[in-house]
Scaffold this motif. Structure first.
Motif, PDB file in Angstrom:
ATOM      1  N   SER A 472       0.822  -1.211   0.000  1.00 28.30           N
ATOM      2  CA  SER A 472       0.000   0.000   0.000  1.00 28.30           C
ATOM      3  C   SER A 472       0.855   1.260   0.000  1.00 28.30           C
ATOM      4  CB  SER A 472      -0.931   0.005   1.223  1.00 28.30           C
ATOM      5  OG  SER A 472      -1.826  -1.092   1.177  1.00 28.30           O
ATOM      6  N   THR A 493      -8.459  -6.543  -8.068  1.00 26.91           N
ATOM      7  CA  THR A 493      -8.919  -6.102  -6.748  1.00 26.91           C
ATOM      8  C   THR A 493      -7.780  -5.468  -5.964  1.00 26.91           C
ATOM      9  OG1 THR A 493      -8.504  -8.330  -5.884  1.00 26.91           O
ATOM     10  CG2 THR A 493     -10.735  -7.835  -6.618  1.00 26.91           C
ATOM     11  N   ARG A 497      -8.526   0.095  -5.092  1.00 30.12           N
ATOM     12  CA  ARG A 497      -8.802   1.111  -4.065  1.00 30.12           C
ATOM     13  C   ARG A 497      -8.208   2.471  -4.434  1.00 30.12           C
ATOM     14  NH1 ARG A 497      -5.184  -1.361   0.820  1.00 30.12           N
ATOM     15  NH2 ARG A 497      -5.911  -3.293  -0.124  1.00 30.12           N
ATOM     16  N   TRP A 498      -7.234   2.488  -5.367  1.00 28.00           N
ATOM     17  CA  TRP A 498      -6.608   3.745  -5.779  1.00 28.00           C
ATOM     18  C   TRP A 498      -7.164   4.285  -7.104  1.00 28.00           C
ATOM     19  CZ3 TRP A 498      -3.700  -0.278  -3.629  1.00 28.00           C
ATOM     20  CH2 TRP A 498      -3.108   0.003  -2.398  1.00 28.00           C
ATOM     21  N   PRO A 531     -13.399   0.150  -7.227  1.00 30.87           N
ATOM     22  CA  PRO A 531     -13.334   0.102  -5.762  1.00 30.87           C
ATOM     23  C   PRO A 531     -14.627  -0.518  -5.228  1.00 30.87           C
ATOM     24  CG  PRO A 531     -12.817   2.309  -6.596  1.00 30.87           C
ATOM     25  CD  PRO A 531     -13.334   1.525  -7.754  1.00 30.87           C
TER      26      PRO A 531
END
Length: 536
Positions: A472, A493, A497-498, A531
């Protein structure tokens, strides 16, 4: 390599390892496939190609990301595909897709299974039947348009099988990602892959000119046009779609005559900054190399550690060269190894080498020759195997890659190295991070980072928690320094998230609208790309 690994992360490669468990020791959840869907799938592809065997299902559960390997080693199988289906042609794919959607099941396309960003793993909380559609039987070069330099190829073909069929007729596609031996044409398209020789042949987005993709009840057909102005590019929408828009069954791709000459030359730079500046100047010059690659000092030391010990005159020459460089004031701990590839006619290769040679010299670099270059060619697909060996003896190793403009590359590199080291310090571990530049473009280049550290804990859950601290930090550093979250591994996946930081919330709105419009029931590989909070 053993002394190097002991030095940088403190692990003894000679210590007894712990190999992966025997398959018989895993507890595999039972299939949820019902009789009605099983019958429809059997009617579509033949009953012998509808497989519910536990081993087949587990093989199709994960890709080859570090988290995938850690989970499967401890038997962490919260959700596996309920059935694996092997179609032989597009008609069978259409029948399978229609059957899955009619049953409100989930379909996950599967090529070679080499994805490392979590694009293949079924959502753990998915209650519907999950069908893995393996395209491995669709593995032929169907035709070659010699006048246009195009080939029509089925999506399930593995890299080596495709090139064997092409070279038998005097052609090559020239696309060689690290996963070349184990990945497929359809997988390359679905993740926007890039190859080691992309400077000459382009990324898969450049190579793919037309394709066919099965959707529920219909087929998207894109003819192989050199260029078109017919609205927003549907071809571009499909590139990188990771199975969420349908199943790619075949593609028209650029192919080239097998080059007369092919040569990889090794060079050495006094610093990372000098090497990056040289790559930028090469990209802006009249030279047209097939490979432009330079490793930072850490990766250079790693590469040297994996070479066999030189004997006789060869070893003496190497020692003499390094002694001369030291007398010139080089700090050999900061030296950076580079590989440049040349392909084409004798005249073209000679001219390109001359242009590159002048640029290398202007940046203080020296030529090492074709010997080390040949070694690069021999070992170019080998590095991923080291990760599995390191896992056996208790080390975590993985990669993250990105791309940025030339003006930001040095900041991306220094920021990411700093972020990784801070993450290691947070965990209290001795870690190592290294990088190389590859895939040069007019405006920038790809930076490919590799990192490793000893987990220092026992449970897989704790191992992965610590892994995500480092991963991360690296991914966040990319977007913080003006780079993208992935250059060629895709989103899956692991990187999703970014996404909003990468393409903006409004850009993500466009992607959500596209995916939802095509697949309102979320039957096509749900959970990837977006996301979690943007899934409908």
């Amino acid at each position: 390599m053993a002394p190097f690994v002991m030095k940088v992360i403190g692990i003894d490669l000679h210590a007894p390892g712990t190999p992966p468990p025997a398959f018989e020791d895993l507890t595999v959840p039972g299939t949820r496939l019902g009789e009605d869907l099983a019958a429809r799938l059997g009617s579509a592809v033949g009953a012998e190609h509808v497989v519910t065997d536990d081993l087949d299902r587990v093989v199709h559960t994960y890709g080859k990301g570090l988290a995938d390997l850690v989970r499967v080693r401890v038997g962490d199988l919260p959700r596996v595909p309920d059935v694996v289906v092997y179609p032989a042609d597009e008609d069978q794919v259409r029948a399978v897709v229609d059957a899955v959607v009619a049953a409100d099941a989930v379909l996950i396309p599967f090529g070679g299974g080499s994805n490392i960003s979590g694009s293949l793993t079924p959502p753990a909380d998915e209650q519907r039947v999950i069908v893995s559609l393996d395209l491995g039987r669709m593995n032929r070069v169907l035709e070659i348009d010699e006048a246009a330099g195009l080939a029509r190829i089925q999506a399930g073909v593995l890299g080596p099988d495709m090139e064997e069929q092409l070279t038998a007729r005097g052609w090559t596609m020239g696309h060689q990602p690290d996963s070349f031996r184990h990945s497929t044409l359809g997988g390359w398209i679905a993740t926007r892959s890039s190859g080691m020789q992309s400077d000459k042949y382009g990324d898969i987005a450049d190579i793919t000119r037309g394709l066919r993709m099965v959707q529920p009840g219909k087929v998207v057909v894109l003819r192989p046009l050199p260029s078109t102005s017919s609205g927003p590019s549907v071809r571009e929408m499909i590139l990188g779609s990771e199975g969420r828009l349908g199943v790619i069954t075949e593609a028209w791709v650029n192919v080239h005559r097998v080059p007369e000459n092919r040569e990889i030359m090794a060079y050495l730079f006094p610093s990372w900054a000098a090497g990056v500046a040289a790559m930028q100047d090469i990209s802006a010059s009249d030279a047209a190399p097939s490979v432009t690659r330079v490793s930072d000092a850490n990766e250079t030391q790693f590469s040297l550690s994996t070479q066999k010990k030189s004997k006789g005159i060869k070893g003496k020459v190497s020692k003499a060269l390094f002694a001369v460089l030291e007398r010139r004031g080089w700090d050999l701990q900061n030296a950076c190894l580079s590989y440049i590839g040349y392909e084409g006619s004798a005249e073209h290769v000679t001219r390109t080498k001359a242009i590159v040679g002048k640029i290398i010299k202007a940046h203080g670099g020296i030529k090492l020759g074709t010997g080390p270059g040949s070694l690069y060619d021999q070992k170019k697909f080998d590095t991923p195997y080291i990760r599995d060996f390191l896992l056996d003896i208790g080390a975590m190793g993985d990669v993250s890659e990105t791309a940025a403009p030339w003006s930001k590359l040095m900041d991306v590199h220094s920021g990411t190295v700093r972020a990784a080291r801070e993450a290691f310090a947070q965990l209290g571990v001795k870690g190592f991070v290294m990088c190389h530049l590859s895939h040069s473009y007019h405006s920038g280049a790809c930076l490919y980072f590799t990192f490793a550290f000893p987990p220092g804990v026992e449970s897989a859950e704790e191992q992965l928690e610590r892994y995500w601290v480092v991963k991360s930090a690296i991914q966040q550093s990319f977007v913080d320094n003006g780079a993208t979250i992935s250059h060629h591994h895709g989103v899956g996946t692991d990187h999703s998230r970014w996404l909003e930081e990468d393409i903006s919330e409004a850009g993500t709105d466009v992607m959500v609208a596209l995916l939802r419009g095509v697949d309102p029931g979320r039957n096509l590989n749900p959970g990837t790309l977006l996301p979690a909070h943007r899934e409908w």
